[in-house]
Structures are given as C-alpha cells and as structure tokens.
Design a protein around this motif. Structure first.
Motif, PDB file in Angstrom:
ATOM      1  N   SER A  55     -10.316  14.353  -1.712  1.00 49.57           N
ATOM      2  CA  SER A  55      -9.909  13.695  -2.977  1.00 49.57           C
ATOM      3  C   SER A  55      -8.506  13.263  -3.286  1.00 49.57           C
ATOM      4  CB  SER A  55     -10.068  14.575  -4.161  1.00 49.57           C
ATOM      5  OG  SER A  55      -9.601  15.683  -4.080  1.00 49.57           O
ATOM      6  N   ALA A  56      -7.478  13.766  -2.305  1.00 48.54           N
ATOM      7  CA  ALA A  56      -6.221  13.472  -2.650  1.00 48.54           C
ATOM      8  C   ALA A  56      -6.064  11.777  -2.104  1.00 48.54           C
ATOM      9  CB  ALA A  56      -5.188  14.440  -1.404  1.00 48.54           C
ATOM     10  N   PHE A  57      -6.940  11.300  -1.156  1.00 45.60           N
ATOM     11  CA  PHE A  57      -6.612  10.025  -0.715  1.00 45.60           C
ATOM     12  C   PHE A  57      -7.419   8.980  -1.719  1.00 45.60           C
ATOM     13  CE2 PHE A  57      -5.562  12.744   2.972  1.00 45.60           C
ATOM     14  CZ  PHE A  57      -4.308  12.413   2.730  1.00 45.60           C
ATOM     15  N   ASN A  58      -7.997   9.434  -2.903  1.00 51.05           N
ATOM     16  CA  ASN A  58      -8.640   8.592  -3.813  1.00 51.05           C
ATOM     17  C   ASN A  58      -7.897   7.236  -3.945  1.00 51.05           C
ATOM     18  OD1 ASN A  58     -11.049   9.954  -3.644  1.00 51.05           O
ATOM     19  ND2 ASN A  58     -10.560  10.913  -5.693  1.00 51.05           N
ATOM     20  N   LYS A  59      -6.675   7.504  -4.439  1.00 45.18           N
ATOM     21  CA  LYS A  59      -5.684   6.659  -4.791  1.00 45.18           C
ATOM     22  C   LYS A  59      -5.471   5.569  -3.718  1.00 45.18           C
ATOM     23  CE  LYS A  59      -1.503   5.409  -6.962  1.00 45.18           C
ATOM     24  NZ  LYS A  59      -0.346   5.743  -7.513  1.00 45.18           N
ATOM     25  N   TYR A 119       1.054  -1.145  -0.041  1.00 47.33           N
ATOM     26  CA  TYR A 119       0.018  -0.148  -0.018  1.00 47.33           C
ATOM     27  C   TYR A 119       0.958   1.230   0.111  1.00 47.33           C
ATOM     28  CZ  TYR A 119      -3.572   3.174   2.285  1.00 47.33           C
ATOM     29  OH  TYR A 119      -4.455   4.093   2.757  1.00 47.33           O
ATOM     30  N   ASN A 120       1.966   1.200   0.935  1.00 46.65           N
ATOM     31  CA  ASN A 120       2.737   2.341   0.896  1.00 46.65           C
ATOM     32  C   ASN A 120       3.646   2.574  -0.477  1.00 46.65           C
ATOM     33  OD1 ASN A 120       2.233   3.166   3.629  1.00 46.65           O
ATOM     34  ND2 ASN A 120       4.001   2.063   4.513  1.00 46.65           N
ATOM     35  N   LEU A 121       3.954   1.477  -0.970  1.00 46.55           N
ATOM     36  CA  LEU A 121       4.624   1.488  -2.437  1.00 46.55           C
ATOM     37  C   LEU A 121       3.831   2.219  -3.362  1.00 46.55           C
ATOM     38  CD1 LEU A 121       7.391   0.515  -2.790  1.00 46.55           C
ATOM     39  CD2 LEU A 121       6.409  -1.309  -3.976  1.00 46.55           C
ATOM     40  N   ALA A 122       2.579   1.594  -3.601  1.00 40.97           N
ATOM     41  CA  ALA A 122       1.602   2.095  -4.358  1.00 40.97           C
ATOM     42  C   ALA A 122       1.219   3.479  -4.209  1.00 40.97           C
ATOM     43  CB  ALA A 122       0.507   1.041  -4.577  1.00 40.97           C
ATOM     44  N   THR A 123       1.048   4.054  -3.125  1.00 36.53           N
ATOM     45  CA  THR A 123       0.565   5.212  -2.696  1.00 36.53           C
ATOM     46  C   THR A 123       1.842   6.308  -2.620  1.00 36.53           C
ATOM     47  OG1 THR A 123       0.390   5.021  -0.374  1.00 36.53           O
ATOM     48  CG2 THR A 123      -1.457   4.491  -1.764  1.00 36.53           C
ATOM     49  N   GLY A 124       3.383   5.798  -2.613  1.00 35.39           N
ATOM     50  CA  GLY A 124       4.227   6.816  -2.575  1.00 35.39           C
ATOM     51  C   GLY A 124       4.304   7.176  -1.360  1.00 35.39           C
ATOM     52  N   THR A 125       4.256   6.244  -0.136  1.00 35.87           N
ATOM     53  CA  THR A 125       4.333   6.778   1.224  1.00 35.87           C
ATOM     54  C   THR A 125       5.880   6.590   1.609  1.00 35.87           C
ATOM     55  OG1 THR A 125       1.857   6.310   1.526  1.00 35.87           O
ATOM     56  CG2 THR A 125       3.504   6.428   3.393  1.00 35.87           C
ATOM     57  N   ALA A 126       6.602   7.723   2.106  1.00 35.30           N
ATOM     58  CA  ALA A 126       7.678   7.296   2.460  1.00 35.30           C
ATOM     59  C   ALA A 126       7.824   6.803   3.765  1.00 35.30           C
ATOM     60  CB  ALA A 126       8.481   8.874   2.377  1.00 35.30           C
ATOM     61  N   GLN A 127       9.052   6.297   3.989  1.00 32.92           N
ATOM     62  CA  GLN A 127       9.401   5.500   5.426  1.00 32.92           C
ATOM     63  C   GLN A 127      10.461   6.058   5.813  1.00 32.92           C
ATOM     64  OE1 GLN A 127       9.702   1.278   5.363  1.00 32.92           O
ATOM     65  NE2 GLN A 127       7.435   1.315   6.105  1.00 32.92           N
ATOM     66  N   ASP A 128      10.673   6.371   7.363  1.00 28.58           N
ATOM     67  CA  ASP A 128      11.660   6.674   8.080  1.00 28.58           C
ATOM     68  C   ASP A 128      12.361   5.385   8.813  1.00 28.58           C
ATOM     69  OD1 ASP A 128      11.634   9.542   7.910  1.00 28.58           O
ATOM     70  OD2 ASP A 128      10.133   9.607   9.268  1.00 28.58           O
TER      71      ASP A 128
END
Ligand SMILES: NC(=O)c1ccc[n+]([C@@H]2O[C@H](COP(=O)([O-])OP(=O)(O)OC[C@H]3O[C@@H](n4cnc5c(N)ncnc54)[C@H](OP(=O)(O)O)[C@@H]3O)[C@@H](O)[C@H]2O)c1
Length: 282
Positions: A252-256, A201-210
């Motif tokens: 709408s920013a979280f449609n993806k 999910y993180n990868l597909a939505t471009g969520t960064a990790q620390d």
C-alpha cells in the motif's frame, strides 16, 4: 584491494555516473579501461581525464564495444585480459519506464540483455583470466529498483533484481576463490538516464536523487573494502530491508506511485486539445 593496485574495466564509462566513476578511480590511483559504444566520445573522455587529472597516459585506455554483440563481448574480454584487468565494474545500463501493457517486446529484450545478460556473459568470458589474478573483483551496479518493485518499473526492475541475484549467487559460488563479487545499489541519480516522465514521477512521489559523485565514492569505498553489497539512500535502504522480509507490508506504500503512473499514462494517451474558433483549447 587498494585502488592503486586496481586495473578496472569500467562499462558505461561514457555515461553520467560512469564518467564520475572513472575520474574518482583515476584520482585514487587506479588504472581504468573506459567502455562505451561511441569511439569519439571515449577518446575525448580519455584525453580530458588524462589532462584534467594529470594522470600518466598509461593508466587510462578505452575500448568501444556494443555489449549487445556477442563478438563485441568476446573482443572486450580479450582486450581486458591482455590489458591485465583485475576489476570489472558492470555499470552500463539502459532505462525503461511505463506500464508493462505498453512495453514493446524488442524494448523488453534490449533492457534485459543490456542490464542482465551482458554482465553475466562478460563475467563468464573473463572468469578464467580473473582466476589467474592474485585478487580480482566483479562489481555489479544495480539499483534500489533491484530490491523494491515499483509500478512503472516492471521491466527495468526485473533486470536489476536479476543482476542482484546473479551477484549474490556468484559471490557464494566463488567464495573460496580469489574473485570477490559485489553489488552496489544506487537510488535515483541525477543523470540523463531518467526521462522527463521519470523526473515527474520522482517529483510527484517525493523520490530523492543523489549526484553521480555519491555513487562514484561508494564504488571506490566498495573497491577498497571489498564489502559484499551496499545500498544508497535513506529511506531506500530501510525500505529494501523491509521489502526483503515482508514485501506485502509495503504494497500500500506504493499506491501513490501507481496513481501517478496511471495519471501519466492517461495524459500520454489523451490527444492534445484542438483549438476552438476563439483560439482557446477545448
Ligand atoms: N541514473 C539513475 O537514476 C540510476 C539509479 C540507479 C542505478 N543506475 C544505474 O547506474 C548505471 C549508470 O547509469 P547512468 O545514470 O550513468 O546512465 P547513462 O548516463 O544513461 O549512461 C549509460 C551508459 O551505459 C552505456 N551503454 C548503454 N547501452 C550499452 C551497450 N549496448 N553497449 C555498451 N554500452 C552501453 C552507455 O554508453 P554509450 O555512450 O554507448 O551510450 C553509457 O555509458 C546503470 O546501470 C543504471 O541502471 C542509475
């Protein structure tokens, strides 16, 4: 307070972020009481930290406790008071990911109990002791998801929104006392807390990790600065601010995210393809 004056009760010390927090606090001169459920894991961690960081053995101790047990919480509060804790870091937590419709009732209760009710009850049990200290701090480890509600995280998000509300209200309630209440909101962090589904999910939505060290450094800075709250990561910090003022602007920013979640759900519900006579899946 200065790290050297801190006697920190650290829950979730055996976890991915907690282990690095323990090392960072010890290196800065604090004394630490490690808390987790598994005696063997805590004992090994304690020995490893003492040896690796070359800290005097009297600056580190551990207490195995299941935070879901009321007796456990009472015993932990008593042990922490006897040890002289003047800082409590509520870092223990459990994850939850998936559509609410698929969430099990027991699982929902367990997440809210661990992430929200246990820190509240432990703080309450320790307050008389903390009020006797010259200076005391309660630091709640929340999440970006305690400021922004994302599809798939309704249960986890509710627990962390609740924790943030608890910290904010208690901070104001205790403003004229020696007890400072603080809230740290990390963004996604590289530990086994995140299941392979969350990683995808993180990868597909471009969520960064620390890395856990980023969170541990922020914790140490908060301990020493006594700042009320801190959120990690950009654009997460900005999104949390916008969401706080005008949440519908971000819907709408979280449609993806919603689409990725329903894609993951469809995949999970689809039975594996049966091999045909030729051996190729249909
Ligand atoms: N990793 C992330 O992406 C991320 C992002 C934002 C915020 N956070 C927050 O950061 C904190 C630490 O996360 P992490 O990544 O280090 O997780 P982790 O590696 O899964 O560690 C979780 C810790 O919580 C403890 N714990 C869980 N349930 C417990 C219970 N009933 N009683 C006592 N201890 C219990 C575990 O102890 P045991 O050894 O007994 O299992 C372990 O020490 C959590 O509050 C989490 O919500 C994490």
């Amino acid at each position: 307070m200065k790290a050297a004056d801190a006697r920190v009760l650290l829950t979730g010390a055996s976890g991915g972020i907690g282990q690095v927090m323990a090392a960072t606090l010890l290196q800065a001169g604090a004394s630490v009481m490690l808390v987790g459920r598994n005696e063997a894991r805590l004992s090994i961690l304690s020995e490893d930290l003492t040896r690796r960081l070359n800290v005097p053995a009297d600056r580190i101790t551990w207490q195995a406790t299941d935070l879901l047990s009321n007796d456990g919480l009472t015993g932990l509060a008593h042990a922490a008071a006897t040890w002289g804790a003047n800082v409590v870091v509520h870092n223990a937590g459990v994850p939850s990911f998936g559509p609410l419709a698929a969430a099990d009732t027991g699982e929902i209760a367990r997440v809210l109990h661990t992430n929200l009710l246990a820190p509240m009850l432990l703080t309450q049990a320790l307050l008389p002791h903390l009020h006797r200290q010259k200076r005391a701090q309660v630091i709640c480890v929340g999440s970006t998801l305690g400021s922004i509600g994302l599809p798939g995280f309704s249960v986890y998000g509710a627990s962390k929104f609740g924790l943030r509300g608890f910290a904010e209200a208690l901070r104001r309630e205790l403003a004229d006392t020696a007890v400072r209440v603080q809230y740290l909101g990390p963004r996604s962090t590289h530990t086994t807390f995140n299941s392979p589904q969350v990683e995808s999910y993180n990868l597909a939505t471009g969520t960064a990790q620390d890395m856990p060290a980023t969170v541990a450094t922020a914790l140490l800075e908060m301990l020493e600065s006594e700042s009320a709250q801190r959120f990690l990561g950009f654009p997460e910090k900005l999104a949390a601010r916008i969401n706080g003022c005008a949440p519908s602007l971000l819907d709408s920013a979280f449609n993806k995210h919603r689409q990725v979640l329903s894609g993951a759900l469809t995949q999970a519900l689809t039975p594996p393809a049966r091999p045909t006579a030729s051996g190729n899946p249909t």
